[in-house]
Design an enzyme around this catalytic site. Structure first.
Site, mmCIF file in Angstrom:
data_model
loop_
_atom_site.group_PDB
_atom_site.id
_atom_site.type_symbol
_atom_site.label_atom_id
_atom_site.label_comp_id
_atom_site.label_asym_id
_atom_site.label_seq_id
_atom_site.Cartn_x
_atom_site.Cartn_y
_atom_site.Cartn_z
ATOM 1 N N LYS A 178 0.854 -1.317 0.031
ATOM 2 C CA LYS A 178 0.024 0.026 -0.007
ATOM 3 C C LYS A 178 0.886 1.264 -0.060
ATOM 4 O O LYS A 178 0.344 2.413 -0.258
ATOM 5 C CB LYS A 178 -1.050 0.129 1.210
ATOM 6 C CG LYS A 178 -1.800 -1.166 1.233
ATOM 7 C CD LYS A 178 -2.478 -1.276 2.622
ATOM 8 C CE LYS A 178 -3.238 -2.607 2.829
ATOM 9 N NZ LYS A 178 -2.332 -3.644 3.559
ATOM 10 N N LEU A 235 -12.325 -7.649 -2.159
ATOM 11 C CA LEU A 235 -13.654 -6.977 -2.113
ATOM 12 C C LEU A 235 -13.701 -5.841 -3.326
ATOM 13 O O LEU A 235 -12.708 -5.302 -3.264
ATOM 14 C CB LEU A 235 -13.909 -6.636 -0.790
ATOM 15 C CG LEU A 235 -14.211 -7.503 0.236
ATOM 16 C CD1 LEU A 235 -14.534 -6.678 1.555
ATOM 17 C CD2 LEU A 235 -15.441 -8.273 -0.058
ATOM 18 N N ASP A 250 -2.055 0.652 9.037
ATOM 19 C CA ASP A 250 -2.697 0.134 7.676
ATOM 20 C C ASP A 250 -3.877 0.534 7.404
ATOM 21 O O ASP A 250 -4.282 0.725 6.396
ATOM 22 C CB ASP A 250 -2.615 -1.370 8.076
ATOM 23 C CG ASP A 250 -2.853 -2.131 6.934
ATOM 24 O OD1 ASP A 250 -2.169 -2.096 5.879
ATOM 25 O OD2 ASP A 250 -3.819 -2.707 6.764
ATOM 26 N N LYS A 297 -5.341 2.712 4.128
ATOM 27 C CA LYS A 297 -6.461 2.233 3.090
ATOM 28 C C LYS A 297 -7.448 3.385 3.111
ATOM 29 O O LYS A 297 -7.934 3.647 1.932
ATOM 30 C CB LYS A 297 -7.249 1.087 3.800
ATOM 31 C CG LYS A 297 -6.489 -0.052 3.734
ATOM 32 C CD LYS A 297 -7.368 -1.375 4.217
ATOM 33 C CE LYS A 297 -6.192 -2.536 4.581
ATOM 34 N NZ LYS A 297 -7.024 -3.769 4.867
HETATM 35 N N1 LIG Z 1 -2.344 -10.531 4.302
HETATM 36 C C1 LIG Z 1 -3.386 -10.066 3.739
HETATM 37 O O1 LIG Z 1 -4.813 -10.336 4.029
HETATM 38 C C2 LIG Z 1 -3.382 -8.995 2.737
HETATM 39 C C3 LIG Z 1 -2.113 -8.552 2.529
HETATM 40 N N2 LIG Z 1 -1.888 -7.320 1.635
HETATM 41 C C4 LIG Z 1 -0.854 -6.839 1.333
HETATM 42 O O2 LIG Z 1 0.203 -7.902 0.797
HETATM 43 C C5 LIG Z 1 1.506 -7.692 1.175
HETATM 44 C C6 LIG Z 1 2.351 -9.095 1.512
HETATM 45 O O3 LIG Z 1 1.407 -9.529 2.581
HETATM 46 P P1 LIG Z 1 1.850 -10.961 3.199
HETATM 47 O O4 LIG Z 1 2.263 -12.049 1.954
HETATM 48 O O5 LIG Z 1 1.011 -11.403 4.302
HETATM 49 O O6 LIG Z 1 3.326 -10.666 3.944
HETATM 50 P P2 LIG Z 1 4.520 -11.818 4.154
HETATM 51 O O7 LIG Z 1 5.291 -11.142 5.282
HETATM 52 O O8 LIG Z 1 3.889 -13.213 4.406
HETATM 53 O O9 LIG Z 1 5.412 -11.659 2.897
HETATM 54 C C7 LIG Z 1 6.068 -10.362 2.425
HETATM 55 C C8 LIG Z 1 7.180 -10.943 1.414
HETATM 56 O O10 LIG Z 1 7.689 -9.847 0.803
HETATM 57 C C9 LIG Z 1 9.169 -10.393 0.791
HETATM 58 N N3 LIG Z 1 9.959 -8.996 0.574
HETATM 59 C C10 LIG Z 1 10.158 -7.953 1.474
HETATM 60 N N4 LIG Z 1 10.982 -7.133 1.489
HETATM 61 C C11 LIG Z 1 11.418 -7.555 -0.083
HETATM 62 C C12 LIG Z 1 12.308 -7.024 -1.071
HETATM 63 N N5 LIG Z 1 12.921 -5.793 -0.808
HETATM 64 N N6 LIG Z 1 12.329 -7.740 -2.295
HETATM 65 C C13 LIG Z 1 11.639 -8.842 -2.435
HETATM 66 N N7 LIG Z 1 10.736 -9.344 -1.480
HETATM 67 C C14 LIG Z 1 10.589 -8.713 -0.303
HETATM 68 C C15 LIG Z 1 9.459 -10.835 2.164
HETATM 69 O O11 LIG Z 1 10.630 -11.631 1.999
HETATM 70 P P3 LIG Z 1 11.494 -12.373 3.471
HETATM 71 O O12 LIG Z 1 10.504 -13.454 3.609
HETATM 72 O O13 LIG Z 1 12.888 -12.606 2.859
HETATM 73 O O14 LIG Z 1 11.277 -11.297 4.240
HETATM 74 C C16 LIG Z 1 8.089 -12.027 2.083
HETATM 75 O O15 LIG Z 1 8.232 -12.970 0.997
HETATM 76 C C17 LIG Z 1 1.581 -6.676 2.268
HETATM 77 O O16 LIG Z 1 1.999 -5.363 1.391
HETATM 78 C C18 LIG Z 1 0.066 -6.663 2.734
HETATM 79 O O17 LIG Z 1 -0.104 -5.355 3.212
HETATM 80 C C19 LIG Z 1 -2.871 -6.973 0.981
HETATM 81 C C20 LIG Z 1 -4.289 -7.365 1.213
HETATM 82 C C21 LIG Z 1 -4.529 -8.329 2.212
HETATM 83 N N1 LIG Z 2 -3.446 -6.116 7.303
HETATM 84 C C1 LIG Z 2 -4.430 -6.164 6.542
HETATM 85 C C2 LIG Z 2 -4.572 -7.138 5.515
HETATM 86 C C3 LIG Z 2 -4.894 -6.348 4.358
HETATM 87 O O1 LIG Z 2 -4.608 -5.482 3.712
HETATM 88 C C4 LIG Z 2 -5.726 -6.196 7.281
HETATM 89 O O2 LIG Z 2 -5.702 -6.410 8.374
HETATM 90 O O3 LIG Z 2 -6.773 -5.657 6.612
#
Ligand SMILES: NC(=O)C1=CN([C@@H]2O[C@H](COP(=O)(O)OP(=O)(O)OC[C@H]3O[C@@H](n4cnc5c(N)ncnc54)[C@H](OP(=O)(O)O)[C@@H]3O)[C@@H](O)[C@H]2O)C=CC1
Ligand SMILES: N[C@@H](CC=O)C(=O)O
Length: 783
Positions: free
Chosen positions: A550, A583, A648, A652
Site C-alpha cells: 500500500k 472485495l 494500515d 487504506k
Molecule cells: N495478508 C493479507 O490479507 C493482505 C495483505 N496485503 C498486502 O500484501 C503484502 C504481503 O503480505 P503478506 O504476504 O501477508 O506478507 P509476508 O510477510 O508473508 O510476505 C512478504 C514477502 O515480501 C518479501 N519481501 C520483503 N522485502 C522484499 C524486497 N525488498 N524484495 C523482495 N521481496 C521482499 C518477504 O521476503 P522475506 O521473507 O525474505 O522477508 C516476503 O516473502 C503486504 O503489503 C500486505 O499489506 C494486502 C491485502 C490483504
Molecule cells: N493487514 C490487513 C491485510 C490487508 O490489507 C488487514 O488486516 O486488513
C-alpha cells in the site's frame, strides 16, 4: 474393509488398465505396453486387452469370405507370437488348435460372427500373459465371457457374481481380461460393439468400484481439436465427467459413446494416455471448477447424412431411435419438433444404407436427406450458461452457411451443422478464437510470503483456464523474497519454486535488465519500502504494476507522479487488493464516479485483522494470543503493529480518499493500541504482551459494562478522515460482522438514505491472492 455386493474389498480398490489394439500391434508396441505395466499396474489391478492390431479385421474377412483367408491370418498371428515370446511353442500349439476349431466351425457354419471375432481378444490376452510370465511378472488371463453376462442394452446381469469372480482371483497376480467379449442372458458369447474394449474396462471398473480407469491408447489425451486437422491443437490436462460424456456423444475417437455410461453411477477417474508418454495425458475427473464456462475442446464429425422424418409421433420417435441404437447406428444432433411431428437427426454416411432399411421397415416417411454434412461442437463445462461465450461462438458462425445450430440436452455443448467443405475453415476459426494464445507478457512476483505463495499456487492450478481467458500463455519468469530470487527465461509455473539465488542487494533487478523497454507485469506482494521506492524505475522501464503493497498508493505525491509516468508509458497500475483484499471496493467507487454519481462518504471496518482480533476477543483469552493467531493466519501485516497502530487502516482510508478526491480532508487518527506499548523492536513488542493484554482487557470491560463492543472504524468524507477505536452498540452496521470481515458503507447522491454496502472477508491468503489474480487478468486482457 469396504464391501461390494457383500465382497470385502480393500479401501484401495483395483485400477483397470485397458490397452487398445494399436498398443498391442507388434513386438515394439507390446514392449511399450510391458514397460507401462511395470511402471503403472499394481498386482491387484485388472488389465483389459483388445485384439492385437489388425487381427479383428482379418477375422472379419475370414467370417465374410471363408476359410481361404485363414492361412494369412495364421501367418500374421504366428509371426507376432514368435517375435514377442522367447519360448513361443506352447502358445503356437494352442493357436493351431484354435485355428482348427475355427476352420471346422466355419465350414459347418456353427460359429457366429461373435465366436469368430472373440479369437482376437483371446489370443491377445494369452500372448501378453505369456510374455509377462517370461519376464517374471505374476499374472493370469481370463476369458471375460466367463465373468460378464449382459442384457440387451449391454448392462451387467448378476453383477454380484461377476464381482465375486473378479475378487476371487486376487492374489494370483495381475488379471488380464479379454475386452469386447461377454455373454448374453441365453449364455451365448457376444461382442460389445465398436470400441467394446473401452466399455469392458469401464464396466469392470464400475463393478469393482475402481477409483481409476487407464485407457492406454494411440494418443496421449484429448486435444482442443483433432490435431490432424488443427496442428496447433493442444492436449487438455483435465476434463470433467460431464464434458467427457458430452464429447463421447459427439463421436469422439478417443472417448467413445458407451465408455462413460458405466461410470456415471460409480464415478472413477479416467486417464487417457499413450504408453511411454512423457505427458500426464488427459485426466477425466468427476468434478472440477477449473475452466468452468469456457470452451475446452472442439469436436468435429464429418461425412454425416442429415435425415428429416415427418409425421412421426413422439413415442414412435423413441422406438425408432432405440432401433438405431440396437443396430449400433450412432445418431447425432437429434431434434424432435413436437408440434410439427418432425424428427431430424444425422447418421454417419457408412450407416446410411442400414438406416434407410430401418426407416422402410418402420414405415416412416423420409422427407429430406442431406449428405456431406459436418457437425462441429464446442464442449466445456456449463458453456451454455456463459452468454458471452455462446454469443462469441455464434458470432463466429455468421460468415458460414450454417444449416442448423443444435442445442443438445446438456449444458456443456453447442453444435453447428454445416456442409463438409466449410467445416475445417469453421473449426480453424473457432479454434483460433477459443485457444490461440498471443505471445506471453513476462510476469515477475516480488514477495514470496503468505500472499505470494498462495498467488503462485492458484496461478499454477488454474494455468490452462487463465490462459484461455486472457488468450496468452502465462510466463512467470521470476519470483523473489528479500533474500533470494529464482529466475527462468521460460516459465516457472511448471517448476518447483525455491528462490535460491542471492538477492540481498536486489540482484533480481540486474537479472531483469533484459526486459527494459519491453512489456512485463511486476507484481509487488511485499510490504517493503525498498520495493516501493523502485516503482518510478519500473514504470520507466515500460512495465505494468500490480500492488498489494500500500505504500505508494497511500501516498498522494508519489502516486500522482507515478500515474503521470504511467500515462506517458501507456502502462497500467492496479491496486485493488490494497483495500478490502478481493472485495470490489475500488472498482465499485470507480464505476460510480465514472457514471456520474457523487460519493459523499465511506464508513466502516477497513481492517481484516482488527475485525478478526476484536471479533474474537471475549475478555477471557489474552488479547495478544489473538494477535499471534491473526498473524499466523496471514490476516495481519508482516509487522502486526502496522495494524494495531491503525497505520494500515489509515493507508487504506488515504487510498480511498485519494480515489474520491478528498485531498483536503483533515485527519483524526487514533491508534488501536497506544504508541508507547508498541515502541522498540518487534521482539520488544511481543515481550510487552502482558501490558497490552491488560490495557485491552480494561477497554473491553468498560465497553462490556455499557453493552457495547470494541471496533476499529474508519470514515472518510471530503471534510474528515477518521480512523479510531470506538465503542459500538448492537444497532451499528459493523456489530454483526463475522470476525475478519470488512464493511464499506457508501453514501452517495444515488444511494442517499439507503447506502450501498460492500461486505465480506477483508484479509487472508485465499481472498487476497484471488484479488491479485483478478488484477493480473485485467492487465493481461488489456495489454
Ligand atoms: N495478508 C493479507 O490479507 C493482505 C495483505 N496485503 C498486502 O500484501 C503484502 C504481503 O503480505 P503478506 O504476504 O501477508 O506478507 P509476508 O510477510 O508473508 O510476505 C512478504 C514477502 O515480501 C518479501 N519481501 C520483503 N522485502 C522484499 C524486497 N525488498 N524484495 C523482495 N521481496 C521482499 C518477504 O521476503 P522475506 O521473507 O525474505 O522477508 C516476503 O516473502 C503486504 O503489503 C500486505 O499489506 C494486502 C491485502 C490483504
Ligand atoms: N493487514 C490487513 C491485510 C490487508 O490489507 C488487514 O488486516 O486488513
Amino acid at each position: 474393509m469396504a464391501e461390494i455386493y457383500g465382497q470385502p474389498v480393500a479401501r484401495e480398490t483395483p485400477a483397470v488398465h485397458k490397452f487398445g489394439g494399436s498398443s498391442l500391434k507388434d513386438v515394439t508396441a507390446i514392449s511399450s505396453v510391458i514397460r507401462t505395466i511395470r511402471s503403472h499396474v499394481r498386482t491387484e489391478d485388472v488389465v483389459v486387452v483388445s485384439a492385437n492390431g489388425g487381427v479383428t479385421d482379418q477375422l472379419i474377412q475370414v467370417f465374410n469370405d471363408g476359410t481361404h483367408r485363414l492361412p494369412a491370418l495364421r501367418e500374421s498371428v504366428q509371426q507376432l507370437v514368435t517375435t514377442v515370446l522367447d519360448q513361443p511353442d506352447a502358445l503356437l500349439v494352442s493357436l493351431l488348435e484354435d485355428l482348427e476349431l475355427l476352420s471346422s466351425g466355419l465350414s459347418q457354419t456353427t460359429l457366429s460372427v461373435h465366436d469368430v471375432l472373440a479369437y482376437g481378444e483371446l489370443w491377445s490376452a494369452q500372448l501378453l500373459s505369456a510374455r509377462l510370465h517370461e519376464l517374471g511378472i505374476p499374472n493370469h488371463w481370463r476369458d471375460a465371457r466367463d465373468i460378464l453376462t449382459v442384457d440387451a442394452q449391454n448392462n451387467p446381469v448378476n453383477p454380484a457374481k461377476a464381482v465375486q469372480i473378479l475378487l476371487d482371483s486376487k492374489g494370483e497376480g495381475i488379471q488380464i481380461l479379454t475386452g469386447f467379449l461377454a455373454r448374453n442372458e441365453a449364455g451365448q458369447g457376444i461382442t460389445l460393439g465398436r470400441n467394446g474394449s473401452d466399455y469392458s474396462a469401464t464396466l469392470v471398473a464400475s463393478l469393482l468400484r475402481s477409483s481409476a480407469v487407464y485407457l492406454w491408447t494411440d494418443v496421449d489425451g484429448v486435444y482442443t481439436a483433432d490435431p490432424h486437422v488443427i496442428p496447433e491443437a493442444r492436449r487438455i490436462p483435465t476434463l470433467t465427467l460431464g464434458e467427457a460424456q458430452a464429447l463421447s456423444e459427439l463421436g469422439s475417437h478417443v472417448l467413445h459413446h458407451k465408455t462413460i455410461n458405466p461410470l456415471l453411477q460409480h464415478p472413477a477417474r479416467i486417464i487417457i494416455n499413450t504408453c511411454d508418454s512423457d505427458t500426464l495425458g488427459t485426466d477425466v475427473v468427476e468434478q472440477s471448477r477449473a475452466g468452468e464456462g469456457q470452451v475446452k475442446t472442439l469436436a468435429h464429425k464429418s461425412q454425416l447424412v442429415q435425415l428429416t422424418l415427418a409425421g412421426i409421433h413422439e413415442l414412435r420417435t423413441r422406438q425408432f431411435q432405440a432401433e438405431l441404437t440396437a443396430g449400433q447406428i450412432n445418431q447425432y444432433a437429434c431434434h424432435y419438433d413436437k408440434t410439427r411431428q418432425v424428427l431430424q437427426l444425422c447418421v454417419e454416411q457408412v450407416d446410411f444404407f442400414r438406416t434407410s432399411q430401418l426407416i422402410r421397415q418402420a414405415g416412416l416417411t423420409l422427407v429430406q436427406q442431406l449428405s456431406g454434412v459436418s457437425l462441429i461442437s464446442a464442449v466445456g463445462h456449463n458453456i451454455r450458461q456463459n452468454h458471452r461465450v455462446i454469443s462469441q461462438l455464434l458470432g463466429r458462425t455468421a460468415r458460414f452457411d450454417v444449416l442448423n445450430i443444435h442445442y443438445p440436452g446438456n449444458d456443456h455443448t453447442l453444435c453447428v451443422l454445416l456442409a463438409d467443405e466449410q467445416a475445417e475453415a469453421l473449426l480453424a476459426d473457432l479454434h483460433a478464437a477459443c485457444f490461440d494464445l498471443a505471445p506471453s507478457i513476462p510476469i515477475v512476483v516480488l514477495g514470496y510470503g503468505n500472499i505470494g505463495q498462495q498467488f503462485i499456487r492458484i496461478l499454477k492450478d488454474n494455468k490452462a483456464s487463465i490462459e484461455q481467458r486472457v488468450k496468452q500463455s502465462l510466463s512467470l519468469v521470476a519470483v523473489a523474497n528479500s533474500r533470494h530470487y529464482q529466475y527462468a527465461g521460460e516459465c516457472l509455473l511448471d517448476e518447483v519454486i525455491v528462490p535460491d539465488q542471492d538477492n540481498t542487494s536486489g540482484e533480481i533487478y540486474q537479472r531483469l535488465s533484459d526486459y527494459i523497454n519491453k512489456p512485463l507485469v511486476l507484481i509487488d506482494l511485499t510490504a517493503s519500502e525498498a520495493v516501493a521506492a523502485r516503482y518510478p524505475e519500473f514504470v520507466a522501464n515500460g512495465w505494468h504494476l500490480i500492488s498489494a503493497n500500500k505504500l505508494v498508493a497511500a501516498d498522494d505525491i508519489r502516486a500522482s507522479h507515478l500515474e503521470a509516468e504511467l500515462e506517458k508509458q501507456h502502462r497500467r497500475w492496479l491496486t485493488n487488493t490494497t483495500v478490502g483484499a478481493a472485495l470490489p471496493i475500488q472498482s465499485s467507487l470507480r464505476k460510480l464516479i465514472e457514471s456520474g454519481d457523487q460519493v459523499q462518504a465511506v464508513n466502516g471496518v477497513f481492517s481484516g485483522s482488527l475485525s478478526w482480533i476484536f471479533g474474537q476477543y471475549d475478555g477471557q483469552r489474552p488479547f495478544m494470543e489473538w494477535v499471534r493467531q491473526a498473524h499466523a493466519n496471514a490476516y495481519t501485516e508482516p509487522d502486526p503493529r502496522d495494524d494495531l497502530s491503525g497505520q494500515d487502516v489509515y493507508r487504506k482510508a488515504l487510498i480511498l480518499a485519494r480515489q474520491l478526491g478528498f485531498n483536503e480532508a483533515r485527519v483524526v487518527f487514533t491508534p488501536a493500541i497506544p504508541d508507547e506499548l508498541m515502541a522498540g523492536t518487534l521482539e520488544q513488542f511481543w515481550a510487552r504482551s502482558a501490558a497490552i493484554d491488560e490495557h485491552v482487557a480494561g477497554l473491553w470491560k468498560a465497553a462490556n459494562e455499557q453493552g457495547k463492543s470494541l471496533c476499529y472504524l474508519a470514515s472518510i468524507s471530503s471534510q474528515e478522515i477518521n480512523v479510531s477505536l470506538q465503542l459500538i452498540d448492537q444497532q451499528h452496521p459493523a456489530a454483526g460482522l463475522r470476525p475478519g470481515d470488512n464493511i464499506f458503507v457508501i453514501d452517495s447522491a444515488w444511494y442517499a438514505g439507503n447506502p450501498l454496502v460492500i461486505q465480506g472477508p477483508g484479509a487472508g491468503r485465499e481472498v487476497t491472492a484471488a484479488g491479485v489474480l483478478n488484477d493480473l487478468i485485467e492487465v493481461l486482457q488489456s495489454a
